[in-house]
Design a protein around this motif. Structure first.
Motif, PDB file in Angstrom:
ATOM      1  N   GLY A  95       1.956 -10.845   5.208  1.00 26.52           N
ATOM      2  CA  GLY A  95       0.654 -11.219   5.749  1.00 26.52           C
ATOM      3  C   GLY A  95      -0.234 -11.727   4.624  1.00 26.52           C
ATOM      4  O   GLY A  95      -0.329 -11.109   3.570  1.00 26.52           O
ATOM      5  N   LEU A  96      -0.869 -12.881   4.855  1.00 21.48           N
ATOM      6  CA  LEU A  96      -1.657 -13.524   3.803  1.00 21.48           C
ATOM      7  C   LEU A  96      -3.088 -13.791   4.232  1.00 21.48           C
ATOM      8  O   LEU A  96      -3.767 -14.636   3.663  1.00 21.48           O
ATOM      9  N   GLY A  97      -3.535 -13.091   5.278  1.00 17.64           N
ATOM     10  CA  GLY A  97      -4.898 -13.299   5.751  1.00 17.64           C
ATOM     11  C   GLY A  97      -5.061 -12.737   7.148  1.00 17.64           C
ATOM     12  O   GLY A  97      -4.119 -12.178   7.719  1.00 17.64           O
ATOM     13  N   GLU A  98      -6.251 -12.887   7.707  1.00 15.85           N
ATOM     14  CA  GLU A  98      -6.544 -12.238   8.985  1.00 15.85           C
ATOM     15  C   GLU A  98      -6.270 -13.112  10.204  1.00 15.85           C
ATOM     16  O   GLU A  98      -6.279 -12.626  11.328  1.00 15.85           O
ATOM     17  N   LYS A  99      -6.067 -14.390  10.003  1.00 14.03           N
ATOM     18  CA  LYS A  99      -5.888 -15.291  11.142  1.00 14.03           C
ATOM     19  C   LYS A  99      -4.417 -15.352  11.576  1.00 14.03           C
ATOM     20  O   LYS A  99      -3.532 -15.046  10.789  1.00 14.03           O
ATOM     21  N   PRO A 100      -4.194 -15.741  12.840  1.00 11.26           N
ATOM     22  CA  PRO A 100      -2.824 -15.728  13.363  1.00 11.26           C
ATOM     23  C   PRO A 100      -1.821 -16.528  12.522  1.00 11.26           C
ATOM     24  O   PRO A 100      -0.647 -16.173  12.462  1.00 11.26           O
ATOM     25  N   ASP A 101      -2.269 -17.587  11.879  1.00 12.52           N
ATOM     26  CA  ASP A 101      -1.318 -18.384  11.104  1.00 12.52           C
ATOM     27  C   ASP A 101      -1.130 -17.894   9.671  1.00 12.52           C
ATOM     28  O   ASP A 101      -0.322 -18.452   8.926  1.00 12.52           O
ATOM     29  N   ASP A 102      -1.891 -16.869   9.306  1.00 13.83           N
ATOM     30  CA  ASP A 102      -1.835 -16.403   7.915  1.00 13.83           C
ATOM     31  C   ASP A 102      -0.689 -15.432   7.656  1.00 13.83           C
ATOM     32  O   ASP A 102      -0.898 -14.264   7.321  1.00 13.83           O
ATOM     33  N   PHE A 103       0.505 -15.911   7.860  1.00 12.56           N
ATOM     34  CA  PHE A 103       1.653 -15.075   7.503  1.00 12.56           C
ATOM     35  C   PHE A 103       2.855 -15.972   7.302  1.00 12.56           C
ATOM     36  O   PHE A 103       2.852 -17.135   7.687  1.00 12.56           O
ATOM     37  N   GLN A 104       3.878 -15.417   6.656  1.00 17.87           N
ATOM     38  CA  GLN A 104       5.091 -16.182   6.450  1.00 17.87           C
ATOM     39  C   GLN A 104       6.303 -15.285   6.545  1.00 17.87           C
ATOM     40  O   GLN A 104       6.227 -14.091   6.306  1.00 17.87           O
TER      41      GLN A 104
END
Ligand SMILES: Nc1nc2c(ncn2[C@@H]2O[C@H](COP(=O)(O)OP(=O)(O)O)[C@@H](O)[C@H]2O)c(=O)[nH]1
Ligand SMILES: [Mg+2]
Length: 303
Positions: A281-290
């Motif tokens: 997880g790289l942030g709070e928004k739905p697209d913020d992950f890889q």
């Protein structure tokens, strides 16, 4: 989700500062790879939460390599380090095809680690891929938790199975899976509670949910994803141990890497448990992950 090296690098900025920044500094002051430089490197790794034993292992491997290949120039230290870290992180598993349908994912983890948010991220991603996703609100302990999941579900456009207040979480999971089977949905992602009166209660509840899922659909859950907050540091390791013992975790979703300089925890987890880190997880928004990819992670971290 589309992979973006820039996004990964941006999410790792703080950890990069505490690793790459400090290492470059140390290297700048010492032209040769000697014991002193290696000691400094070990300290930097430990401070970035790689953990003492994993850091020691990395340093040993690096020393061995530099001796074997007769590499003395400190300019090449980072290159050597990259190889060692990549080795610790392992090859990374290929994205599993979801052979069984519905594919059931049970999310577990301590409160506040990011379970519900991460479910939203996964749900959106699968849904973007054209899969029919159902999320199940099995964190029935807090009404706000059900509400939060419902809001996310609506926002990312997936269905949600809600419970009555204080309904047995296992029965919510059961209903959700039965409903997904009946309607040919592709995925069920179940949210669970992270805090009860005692740890024992929580673990017993999670075991029960897992057992009941298997009754609704033999083989379910196909994945037990443990959510670990990267900012909690070494305490994350004891969480892994605890949940692994109770529900046999199959993968880790490491959240909040964007918020910490101690992303080295990733390396420690990969080294100490035989459980792959599958998502970050790289942030709070739905697209913020890889999806976690060791080679890309090392590239983003050290370049
Ligand atoms: N910066 C950052 N915040 C996150 C991430 N994942 C979750 N959060 C935040 O962490 C907090 C707790 O998340 P929540 O999903 O409610 O945790 P839960 O109690 O485990 O369900 C929320 O404020 C989220 O926005 C992440 O990858 N990065
Ligand atoms: Mg939650």
């Amino acid at each position: 989700m589309k992979f973006s090296l820039d996004k990964l690098k941006a999410g790792l900025t703080k950890t990069k500062g505490s690793l790459l920044g400090k290492i470059s500094q140390a290297v700048g002051l010492r032209p040769k790879i000697d014991q002193e430089l290696l000691d400094q490197l070990e300290e930097i790794l430990i401070k970035a939460d790689v953990g003492p034993s994993t850091s020691g292992k990395i340093i040993e491997g690096l020393k061995e390599r530099s001796r074997k290949d007769k590499i003395e120039d400190s300019d090449r230290l980072i290159e050597l380090l990259k190889t060692q870290v990549a080795a610790v992180l392992g090859a990374g598993d290929a994205p599993a095809d979801h052979l069984s349908s519905p594919y059931v994912i049970m999310m577990v983890g301590v409160n506040g680690t990011g379970k519900t948010t991460s479910i939203a991220k996964l749900a959106k991603d699968f849904s973007d891929q054209g899969k029919k996703v159902l999320v199940a609100a099995c964190d029935t302990f807090r009404a706000a938790a059900v509400e939060q999941l419902s809001v996310w579900a609506e926002r990312v456009g997936v269905e949600v199975v809600k419970s009555q207040p204080n309904q047995d979480p296992a029965s919510v999971a059961f209903d959700a899976i039965k409903s997904a089977c009946a309607r040919n949905l592709d995925l069920v992602i179940a949210d669970t509670a992270g805090r009860l009166h005692t740890k024992v209660n929580l673990m017993e509840e999670l075991k029960k949910i897992k057992r009941v899922m298997g009754k609704a659909l033999p083989g379910a859950p196909h994945e037990v994803l443990l959510v670990i907050d990267a900012t909690t540091g070494q305490n994350g390791l004891s969480q892994v141990r605890m949940f692994k013992e109770a529900v046999d975790v199959t993968g880790i979703f490491l959240t909040k890497l964007d918020g910490t300089a101690k992303g080295g925890i990733m390396i420690g987890i990969a080294d100490q448990f035989n459980i792959p880190v599958k998502y970050i997880g790289l942030g709070e928004k739905p697209d913020d992950f890889q999806r976690f990819d060791p080679a890309r992670f090392v590239e983003a971290l050290f370049s």
